[in-house]
Write a protein that holds these residues in place. Sequence first.
Motif, mmCIF file in Angstrom:
data_model
loop_
_atom_site.group_PDB
_atom_site.id
_atom_site.type_symbol
_atom_site.label_atom_id
_atom_site.label_comp_id
_atom_site.label_asym_id
_atom_site.label_seq_id
_atom_site.Cartn_x
_atom_site.Cartn_y
_atom_site.Cartn_z
ATOM 1 N N LEU A 83 5.180 4.363 13.260
ATOM 2 C CA LEU A 83 4.467 4.327 11.980
ATOM 3 C C LEU A 83 4.975 5.414 11.040
ATOM 4 N N THR A 122 0.822 -1.209 0.000
ATOM 5 C CA THR A 122 0.000 0.000 0.000
ATOM 6 C C THR A 122 0.859 1.263 0.000
ATOM 7 N N PHE A 123 1.967 1.216 0.708
ATOM 8 C CA PHE A 123 2.899 2.359 0.734
ATOM 9 C C PHE A 123 3.529 2.542 -0.649
ATOM 10 N N ALA A 161 6.030 1.193 7.413
ATOM 11 C CA ALA A 161 5.577 2.127 6.376
ATOM 12 C C ALA A 161 4.369 1.518 5.680
ATOM 13 N N THR A 162 3.196 2.060 5.964
ATOM 14 C CA THR A 162 1.960 1.517 5.402
ATOM 15 C C THR A 162 0.910 2.617 5.280
ATOM 16 N N GLN A 163 -0.001 2.428 4.301
ATOM 17 C CA GLN A 163 -1.156 3.315 4.123
ATOM 18 C C GLN A 163 -2.444 2.625 4.583
ATOM 19 N N ASP A 164 -2.321 1.408 5.091
ATOM 20 C CA ASP A 164 -3.480 0.635 5.537
ATOM 21 C C ASP A 164 -3.983 1.202 6.875
ATOM 22 N N ARG A 165 -5.149 1.846 6.839
ATOM 23 C CA ARG A 165 -5.681 2.491 8.039
ATOM 24 C C ARG A 165 -6.010 1.479 9.144
ATOM 25 N N GLU A 200 4.910 9.345 12.242
ATOM 26 C CA GLU A 200 3.854 9.647 13.197
ATOM 27 C C GLU A 200 4.418 9.773 14.612
ATOM 28 N N HIS A 222 1.858 11.552 3.103
ATOM 29 C CA HIS A 222 0.828 12.574 2.952
ATOM 30 C C HIS A 222 1.083 13.243 1.604
ATOM 31 N N GLN A 263 -2.808 0.455 10.791
ATOM 32 C CA GLN A 263 -2.299 1.560 11.600
ATOM 33 C C GLN A 263 -3.004 1.640 12.960
ATOM 34 N N TYR A 316 3.908 7.048 7.073
ATOM 35 C CA TYR A 316 2.948 7.047 5.967
ATOM 36 C C TYR A 316 3.236 8.236 5.060
#
Length: 257
Positions: free
Chosen positions: A134, A33-34, A116-120, A145, A138, A123, A136
């Motif tokens: 974490l 996802t990242f 490193a992930t975009q999976d909400r 984070e 933007h 997270q 991510y």
Amino acid sequence: MKISRLKKSHKILQYFATNFNYREPYQVLIDATFCQAALQNKIIIEEQLKKYFQTQIKLLTTQCIILEAESLGAPLTGATKIVKKFHVHKCGHEGKPVTAAECIKSMTKDSRYIVATQDRTLQDRLRKVPGRCLLYLHKATPVLEEPSNASKKYVSKKSKDLLPAKIGEKIDHMKQTQGLKSSTGKEETSKKKHKGPKNPNPLSCKKSKKQKVQTTQSVHKNDKNTKLNLNAKSKTLMKPKRKRIKIPNHVKEIVKK
């Protein structure tokens, strides 16, 4: 990149290094996802992360992450190519692959990885566990984070438990350095000289009005006495004047005859 963003990332890394034993080179565990978000924003992950961290980092992935990206087919073809470029770390699921989220959760139990992930959903799960760091994207900007509430609570509790012991050790060390405590652990009692009460400073004490009146009266009396004494002394010291007796003329004539 702005200096404030760089300072913030260094501060967060220092927090995790101090409290959760993160060490250089920092290991960044990246999922598909990242990579997909990086592809959409047209950034090169390795170059961007090196600029962001400005320290030694190591980009990792697992076989489970690659297999899941391949299973999703055409939508993640570009992300799959990117994720395959990273170093494949052994996750312990060889022969029995699991989902990328489960693999990352199991990887972060003992080791210290920056995930490193975009999976909400992933997270949110990792935020509930103390010590999980974490990362991510933007848009085209990587964001590290801040520590989660679970991490902050864990650190505050740990510091409270260690505080009394640390204070006791510091006190003992200070006593030994100052000679108040022997090497055997027994405190040396030093005899102090007890001094009696000191009289007040006469200059700092104000005289009462009665004392002032008495002193002025005594001064006047002393002045009078001194004057009388001086007069008496002067009288005794002065010689008496001789009185001249006038002899009448007829007496003088008789005496001459």
